[in-house]
Design a protein around this motif. Structure first.
Motif, PDB file in Angstrom:
ATOM      1  N   VAL A 175       0.853  -1.183   0.000  1.00  0.00           N
ATOM      2  CA  VAL A 175       0.000   0.000   0.000  1.00  0.00           C
ATOM      3  C   VAL A 175       0.894   1.239   0.000  1.00  0.00           C
TER       4      VAL A 175
ATOM      5  N   CYS B  30       0.803   5.359   0.294  1.00  0.00           N
ATOM      6  CA  CYS B  30      -0.035   6.469   0.753  1.00  0.00           C
ATOM      7  C   CYS B  30       0.696   7.796   0.556  1.00  0.00           C
TER       8      CYS B  30
ATOM      9  N   ILE C 245      -4.983   6.367  -2.556  1.00  0.00           N
ATOM     10  CA  ILE C 245      -4.185   5.281  -1.992  1.00  0.00           C
ATOM     11  C   ILE C 245      -4.054   4.184  -3.052  1.00  0.00           C
ATOM     12  N   THR C 246      -2.816   3.720  -3.267  1.00  0.00           N
ATOM     13  CA  THR C 246      -2.551   2.670  -4.261  1.00  0.00           C
ATOM     14  C   THR C 246      -2.329   1.335  -3.546  1.00  0.00           C
ATOM     15  N   LEU C 247      -3.002   0.291  -4.062  1.00  0.00           N
ATOM     16  CA  LEU C 247      -2.852  -1.058  -3.522  1.00  0.00           C
ATOM     17  C   LEU C 247      -2.383  -1.983  -4.631  1.00  0.00           C
TER      18      LEU C 247
ATOM     19  N   GLN D 118      -6.660   1.673  -7.044  1.00  0.00           N
ATOM     20  CA  GLN D 118      -6.576   2.942  -6.339  1.00  0.00           C
ATOM     21  C   GLN D 118      -7.938   3.316  -5.775  1.00  0.00           C
TER      22      GLN D 118
ATOM     23  N   LYS E 202      -1.502   3.815   9.614  1.00  0.00           N
ATOM     24  CA  LYS E 202      -1.115   2.636   8.836  1.00  0.00           C
ATOM     25  C   LYS E 202      -1.716   1.371   9.439  1.00  0.00           C
TER      26      LYS E 202
ATOM     27  N   ILE F 218      -5.289   1.151   8.269  1.00  0.00           N
ATOM     28  CA  ILE F 218      -5.359   0.685   6.875  1.00  0.00           C
ATOM     29  C   ILE F 218      -5.122  -0.819   6.813  1.00  0.00           C
ATOM     30  N   LYS F 219      -4.104  -1.282   7.516  1.00  0.00           N
ATOM     31  CA  LYS F 219      -3.790  -2.719   7.517  1.00  0.00           C
ATOM     32  C   LYS F 219      -4.960  -3.521   8.065  1.00  0.00           C
TER      33      LYS F 219
ATOM     34  N   LEU G 242      -7.829  -3.645   5.418  1.00  0.00           N
ATOM     35  CA  LEU G 242      -7.532  -4.422   4.209  1.00  0.00           C
ATOM     36  C   LEU G 242      -7.321  -5.907   4.505  1.00  0.00           C
TER      37      LEU G 242
ATOM     38  N   ILE H  39       2.974  -1.257   4.123  1.00  0.00           N
ATOM     39  CA  ILE H  39       2.343   0.048   3.945  1.00  0.00           C
ATOM     40  C   ILE H  39       3.417   1.117   4.068  1.00  0.00           C
TER      41      ILE H  39
ATOM     42  N   LEU I 293     -11.772   2.377   2.330  1.00  0.00           N
ATOM     43  CA  LEU I 293     -10.850   1.250   2.469  1.00  0.00           C
ATOM     44  C   LEU I 293     -11.582  -0.085   2.378  1.00  0.00           C
TER      45      LEU I 293
END
Length: 719
Positions: free
Chosen positions: A413, A415, A421-423, A435, A450, A453-454, A457, A472, A484
């Motif tokens: 990820v 940021c 945000i790019t995954l 994205q 972070k 986010i983790k 996801l 991340i 997210l």
């Protein structure tokens, strides 16, 4: 180097999930029709679609069995079935019927087709034939030794599949007519009554009893200690038998082979433990054998004592009084276990309630004496076996319910404030980049960390995926948590889509042009002795004879060599031959095929003619009406007459065995007696043939140009 495939059975959706969780690489299963295990639960079209999709998400292949003979009136139904089935994208079909192979192969040339073990491919020539016609894999006869399999794999660039575990047929597959002729339920049609699991009396030539028992009932194959030899031999797939087995069995056996295969590739020692053997035996066993694959001692191949699950010993009846019995245990038992008391007539018991030392208990151990109530008298001294271990079943069911097979994924990820945000995610096969629709903003209050986010996801519990790692990088800021969540859902959908992606199968027209000579009706005979040959009626135009007699009478131009249905060497012959297995088609030009090829439809006749066969003998399982339907369909479709032959009188071989049934008695001829029927048995150098107990006759439809054959009795069959 590709890893060897573990191919597991599934007769129900429950067994399908068990095979997946056990760690299989592929699953074979069947729809409600056209599979060689009609008595398994099998799958509806909706279930087939669901199963194939789920398997493909795991990158597990699915092979659908269409491994029965298909009669003319069933062809249209089969085509509709295949047309719907291919929309689900099965990885292959397993085929027995060579006519249906040709039809499906032409209709869907990109669809992978495997030669079923019912096709009786037992040598290199048979595999070469399968490759020549377009098969993509050969399921080798169970009787083929590992050295021969290794040689085949070295000489023929064709994937090989070999049975590694489960029930064995005593007869070469596709060469058994016993069930069909006795009860009208055909092993070639998926309705075998398992005549080999019945009890027989072996009698000498004077019909005096020599031995009684389940003389044709094989032990179950178990090659867990030989997985490395399969891999070293170049075998591409090891196949576990068991589409009629319960899910717990499928899971446990699959998991053991997974363990054995992985250990080999990791160069770790593997040997099945006594506890694992015990667990296997408790789930189901008839005793275990390493089979012809690994040169089993013939004394260890057959279980003459019992044809079904023999369980494990747990004790002896020490007292039997007024419906109360006592059992001294040699192993532990638990509440709800299934026991079998081995009296003159077996008595089955479920331990719903029992006592030990006058107290009601749920478990008892080796050395204990338990008391229980039964309603059938039994004899003191009877042995007791456990046929169901409730704790074992519940433990496996808990595993099946509470665990799942995981597909590991890796992610990154990125940021940056002011940007989406790019995954980036990979499942080792596919890579995707996604994205968010919203950009990451400067946080006015608490930022989305972070860790946040983790956490969002990695919330994949309702999927088959699990992050092995998720890195991340970048800045922390603000973005709605719902964004997210949506990113995670989109990721799963995209990975699913890529893992399920397959090219559609587009149907192509079927056509089979053949140049052949005009059909001439022949009257033929199969003879075994010079006396039979000398006594033949004058109208017999062609005479079939096996090699020994053939050499004596081949000065007669009418004589045709009849080859074996189990070929080890192919003799040089410069005249017509009657062939009984597919490998022979690689060696001869002027060919008549025998009934052993199980031809029952016009497509098979036409395809064999296109391969140069001069005349096709129809299966002994074809009735007069079915012969007529085949003939008329051929005439209508090809505007031509089929080159076919029908056997109108014979005492046929109903089983061809590699097992030397008469060896320990040093006999060449005997009888198997069941009821009032005596089945002649003839021991030859490399195989044992069991004949039907009486003559069978068939009729040829009126007004058809069909060659007819009378088969005389082999000399040894005379009483």
């Amino acid at each position: 180097m590709n890893k060897i495939e573990i191919l597991s059975p599934a007769g129900t959706m429950e067994s399908f999930y068990a095979a997946i969780l056990g760690g299989c690489d592929a699953i074979y299963l069947s729809g409600y029709q056209f599979g060689a295990r009609s008595y398994a639960g099998n799958f509806s079209m909706e279930e087939l679609k669901e199963a194939i999709e789920i398997a493909h998400l795991y990158q597990v292949k699915v092979y659908v069995t269409v491994n029965t003979m298909i009669y003319e009136r069933e062809v249209e139904t089969l085509i509709h079935y295949i047309d719907e089935l291919v929309t689900f994208h099965p990885d292959a079909l397993i085929i027995e019927d060579i006519g249906m192979f040709d039809l499906i192969h032409q209709r869907y040339p990109q669809l992978e087709l495997h030669a079923s073990t019912q096709m009786h491919l037992h040598n290199q020539s048979g595999v070469e034939f399968a490759k020549k016609i377009g098969m993509k894999r050969a399921v080798i006869a169970r009787e083929t030794p590992i050295e021969e399999i290794k040689k085949i794999r070295q000489q023929v660039d064709m994937p090989i599949e070999v049975f590694c575990h489960g029930a064995l047929c005593i007869s070469y597959s596709g060469q058994c007519l016993m069930s069909s002729l006795i009860g009208g339920r055909s092993g070639n049609r998926g309705t075998c009554t398992q005549c080999c699991r019945l009890d027989y009396t072996l009698c000498n030539s004077q019909k005096e009893a020599l031995e009684e028992g389940y003389l044709l009932s094989t032990k179950d194959l178990n090659t867990l200690d030989y997985v490395g030899q399969f891999i070293d031999a170049g075998v591409d797939s090891i196949k576990i038998e068991g589409r009629m087995k319960r899910p717990e069995y499928v899971y446990y056996v699959t998991s053991l082979y997974r363990k054995a295969v992985d250990a080999y590739y990791q160069k770790k020692p593997f040997h099945i433990t006594e506890q694992e053997i015990k667990q296997l035996k408790t789930l189901f066993n008839r005793g275990f054998t390493k089979g012809f694959l690994f040169h089993e001692n013939m004394k260890q191949f057959i279980n003459t004592y019992r044809p079904n699950h023999i369980g494990i010993p747990v004790g002896t009846v020490t007292s039997a009084n007024n419906k109360k019995i006592q059992i001294q245990l040699t192993d532990s038992v638990s509440i709800h276990d299934g026991l079998r008391i081995l009296d003159k007539k077996d008595v089955g018991v479920v331990l719903n309630e029992f006592t030990c030392k006058k107290e009601r208990v749920k478990k008892a151990y080796k050395g204990d004496i338990i008391t229980l109530t039964i309603h059938t008298p039994v004899t003191v001294g009877c042995k007791v076996v456990k046929t169901t271990d409730n704790e074992q079943i519940q433990n496996i069911r808990k595993i099946l319910k509470e665990t799942k097979r995981i597909v590991p994924i890796q992610g990154e990820v990125i940021c940056q404030i002011g940007k989406p945000i790019t995954l980036r995610v990979t499942d080792q096969m596919n890579q995707i980049t996604l994205q968010t629709e919203q950009v990451l903003e400067q946080a006015q209050k608490r930022p989305v960390t972070k860790l946040d986010i983790k956490e969002k996801l990695m919330k994949l519990n309702d999927t088959i995926y699990q992050f092995e790692n998720l890195n991340i990088t970048g800045e922390e800021g603000f973005i709605p948590l719902s964004t997210l969540n949506e990113l995670r859902r989109t990721m799963v959908e995209k990975i699913n889509q890529l893992r399920l992606q397959r090219e559609d199968f587009i149907p192509q027209p079927y056509q089979r042009d053949v140049k052949k000579e005009p059909v001439v009706v022949h009257h033929t005979a199969l003879v075994y002795t010079e006396q039979q040959y000398q006594s033949l009626p004058r109208h017999i135009q062609e005479i079939y004879a096996e090699e020994e007699l053939y050499e004596k009478i081949k000065q007669d131009d009418r004589v045709i060599l009849k080859l074996s249905n189990v070929m080890r060497q192919y003799p040089t012959v410069n005249r017509p031959v009657l062939v009984c297995e597919y490998g022979s088609l690689m060696h001869y030009q002027n060919i008549i095929t025998n009934y052993n090829l199980n031809v029952v439809n016009s497509y098979a006749v036409r395809f064999l003619e296109s391969l140069g066969v001069k005349r096709v003998t129809l299966s002994l399982e074809c009735s007069k009406e079915q012969i007529e339907e085949l003939y008329d369909a051929y005439l209508n479709r090809y505007q031509d007459i089929p080159s076919i032959e029908v056997i109108v009188k014979t005492i046929p071989v109903v089983m061809s065995l590699k097992y030397p049934l008469l060896h320990k008695y040093h006999l060449k001829k005997a009888y198997l007696k069941r009821g009032k029927d005596y089945f002649p048995v003839i021991q030859k150098e490399h195989q044992t043939d069991i004949y039907f107990s009486r003559e069978i006759q068939n009729q040829v439809p009126d007004g058809k140009k069909i060659s007819v054959r009378i088969e005389y009795v082999e000399e040894a069959l005379h009483s």
